[in-house]
Design an enzyme around this catalytic site. Structure first.
Site, PDB file in Angstrom:
ATOM      1  CD  GLN A 223       7.349   2.296  -3.375  1.00  0.00           C
ATOM      2  OE1 GLN A 223       8.293   3.005  -3.821  1.00  0.00           O
ATOM      3  NE2 GLN A 223       6.547   2.865  -2.362  1.00  0.00           N
TER       4      GLN A 223
ATOM      5  CB  THR B 155      10.714   0.563   3.626  1.00  0.00           C
ATOM      6  OG1 THR B 155       9.922   1.351   4.693  1.00  0.00           O
ATOM      7  CG2 THR B 155       9.785  -0.762   3.792  1.00  0.00           C
TER       8      THR B 155
ATOM      9  CE1 TYR C 199       5.031   0.394   8.392  1.00  0.00           C
ATOM     10  CE2 TYR C 199       6.824  -0.809   8.617  1.00  0.00           C
ATOM     11  CZ  TYR C 199       5.786  -0.472   9.335  1.00  0.00           C
ATOM     12  OH  TYR C 199       5.568  -0.637  10.402  1.00  0.00           O
ATOM     13  CD  GLU C 200       6.646   4.824   4.538  1.00  0.00           C
ATOM     14  OE1 GLU C 200       6.028   5.699   4.504  1.00  0.00           O
ATOM     15  OE2 GLU C 200       6.778   4.351   6.084  1.00  0.00           O
ATOM     16  N   GLY C 201       3.742   2.673   0.660  1.00  0.00           N
ATOM     17  CA  GLY C 201       3.318   2.422  -0.476  1.00  0.00           C
ATOM     18  C   GLY C 201       3.475   0.930  -0.971  1.00  0.00           C
TER      19      GLY C 201
END
Length: 598
Positions: free
Chosen positions: A446, A298, A439-441
């Site tokens: 993050q 990402t 995306y992905e958190g």
């Protein structure tokens, strides 16, 4: 739609000159891997991205994916491009030779991922998650599982997904409900619904291997009770091919703001046969192997949208005539000057360029650290690389995507009203970029990972490991008068970073919520300082090459000039984030929830 041209010169500069991949690979005992080999890969990768994928970017966005009776059909040309991708051996670059891979280190393909992603991010989503599936099975699978799935996943004939969240979960995986019931043959019946599954169903590969989080019947509550399973779309036939259909189907595809040519699926598991990976109730630990790959992937998306915004804006700014320079006509024979002469247009172009090239350096550095984690012969070296990568990964994922979205917006702004029109491609870049910060958190997730887990839970040691590297760099170049305007502020911000972290820690001891209030600003501050370090490194290398008479002087001068712009116009933003942190928590929390609106 602007014509995408792979920035090969800058990629080579970062890989070969700044990061010294030849020395890096030699240290890892990979003498057969060198810059000459990688340059050949870059040339061929650029051709594929420019000629096969870029022409499908807008058409794929216009057409989108088709869904009917559980079947997803990708836009015209996508399937054929994927077949060429597999035929060219691109998915197998980093794969284990035991399973048909080429055995190259992860950093060897990072630029290929950037090129395919910038040319057509939607298309790149289909093979993108397969690398994480491969890594997860390699790290945690049994020999039987590896032999059953890795050959076809490595070649790209099959693709992989990660199935984490559910309609009620979001990022809180501790409350997922998907069940895994043990069967008498050692397999499990997986039942539940997963959402937001990229490439969960499509027509580009003969099988799709889902990596799924689920709960065993007597599992503890929360994240401590999650296990990980392989759930293939089709069972294997025992000979490397596909057998009967498994009980997993696509219920629908999402109608999205962007990346419309990427199928984002609702996946229904109706007693589907699954196979446990790793220990029971340790699935989230195993899934982090996948998630770390996905987060770095990402981050590449942030670089891609910065680069595309920059390239599109630059081409237009050179040609578009509007108004005269305040200093006098620069195009006296024309009716107006090209807009690139105007300072504000240059501000937007240089911002996008600085974020694209700085983000590239950060992502490529993380890929190099990944090589060390996997291949370094010394245990301490592997640990140091792992600790540093753990710190930098949330910065790369969140900061680079946030500024990538900013750069994409600058691309629209440079075009003026035309930027809002679809045919130019800039508005698609913004729509496609928007998902990257989720995306992905999300950026907030993050940021909590960075400040809460990576910094506070190590008592600041993870940060000190990095700030020591920056400090040594500043010391080594402290006597360089030509770099003084970069080194002095970098050293000051690096020192302030540690002091600010200590102050946040003191506040958090009084009220743990302070970490949540400070986290995003802390991450953005960290991102600006991290990119400042990398820009100073790039400027130092460029200066060194000019002094050595290496040629290509215009490129190196442009690199130094962009570094100066970054330090003078972008790095000062870090001070604003520090001020916001010092603004405290009370102003966020004093208003009762029911009084937000009246």
């Amino acid at each position: 739609m602007p014509d995408y041209k792979a920035p090969l010169r800058d990629m080579r500069f970062v890989l070969n000159e700044v990061l010294d991949l030849d020395g890096h690979y030699a240290k890892l005992g990979l003498e057969e891997v060198n810059s000459e080999l990688l340059n050949a890969f870059l040339e061929e990768g650029a051709k594929f991205a420019e000629n096969e994928l870029a022409p499908l970017n807008r058409s794929g966005d216009e057409e989108g994916c088709h869904f009917e009776n559980g079947v997803v059909t990708t836009p015209k040309g996508f399937k054929e491009a994927y077949a060429k991708y597999v035929e060219g051996g691109w998915p197998a670059m980093g794969g284990d030779p035991e399973f048909g891979g080429q055995g190259l280190p992860g950093s060897s393909s990072i630029a290929i991922s950037e090129m395919t992603g910038t040319a057509n991010w939607s298309w790149s989503m289909y093979p993108g998650l397969s690398h994480g599936a491969v890594a997860t099975i390699e790290a945690h699978g049994t020999d039987e599982q590896k032999n059953a799935y890795l050959p076809k996943l490595t070649s790209g004939e099959w693709t992989g997904t990660m199935c984490l969240t559910e309609p009620h979960c979001g990022s809180d995986l501790g409350i997922l409900k998907t069940k895994a019931e043990p069967q008498g043959d050692g397999s499990y019946a997986i039942t539940g619904t997963k959402i937001f599954i990229s490439a969960g169903e499509h027509d580009m590969a003969e099988n799709i291997v889902h990596i799924v989080l689920a709960r065993l019947p007597d599992a503890p509550k929360g994240t401590k009770g999650i296990s990980l399973f392989i759930v293939p779309k089709f069972h294997t036939d025992g000979n490397g091919g596909v057998g009967e259909r498994n009980g997993v189907t696509c219920g629908s595809i999402e109608h999205k703001m962007g990346i419309k040519a990427s199928a984002t699926c609702v996946m229904n598991f109706d007693g589907a046969t699954g196979y446990l990976i790793g220990p029971e109730n340790k699935g989230l630990n195993c899934m982090f192997t996948f998630m770390n790959f996905a987060r770095l992937g990402t981050a590449i998306q942030g670089v891609a949208h910065s680069e595309l915004g920059f390239q599109g804006g630059l081409a237009y700014a050179k040609e578009r005539l509007a108004m005269r320079s305040l200093a006098g006509p620069k195009n006296p024979d024309g009716p107006a000057d090209p807009i690139i002469v105007h300072p504000d247009v240059r501000r937007m172009l240089l911002t996008s360029k600085a974020f694209a090239e700085g983000g590239r350096a950060l992502v490529y550095l993380c890929a190099q650290l990944g090589d060390q984690v996997k291949l370094a012969q010394d245990d301490e070296e592997r640990k140091q690389a792992d600790d540093l990568m753990a710190l930098l990964t949330p910065i790369a994922k969140a900061f680079v995507t946030e500024v990538g979205l900013e750069a994409a917006n600058h691309g629209v702004q440079i075009y003026g009203g035309h930027g809002f029109i679809r045919e130019w491609g800039m508005e698609q870049n913004v729509r496609d970029a928007r998902i990257s910060t989720l995306y992905e958190g999300t950026t907030g997730i993050q940021a909590l990972d960075l400040l809460g887990r990576k910094v506070m839970m190590t008592q600041g040691q993870a940060l000190r490991n990095f700030t020591k590297i920056v400090h040594k760099f500043c010391e080594a170049h402290g006597d360089n008068a030509d770099l003084k305007e970069l080194i002095e502020p970098l050293a000051a911000y690096n020192k302030e970073w540690g002091e600010m972290t200590q102050a946040v820690g003191m506040q958090a001891m009084q009220n743990p919520e302070y970490v949540g209030g400070a986290a995003v600003d802390y991450l953005m501050y960290s991102g600006y300082v991290t990119l400042a370090y990398l820009w100073a490194r790039m400027a130092a290398k460029a200066q060194e090459q000019i002094a050595a008479g290496a040629g290509d002087e215009d490129f190196y001068k442009a690199k130094i000039s962009t570094a100066r712009f970054y330090f003078k116009r972008l790095l000062p933003r870090a001070a604003g984030h520090k001020g916001a942190i010092e603004g405290g928590l009370d102003c966020m929390m004093e208003l009762d929830a029911e009084h937000f609106a009246f």
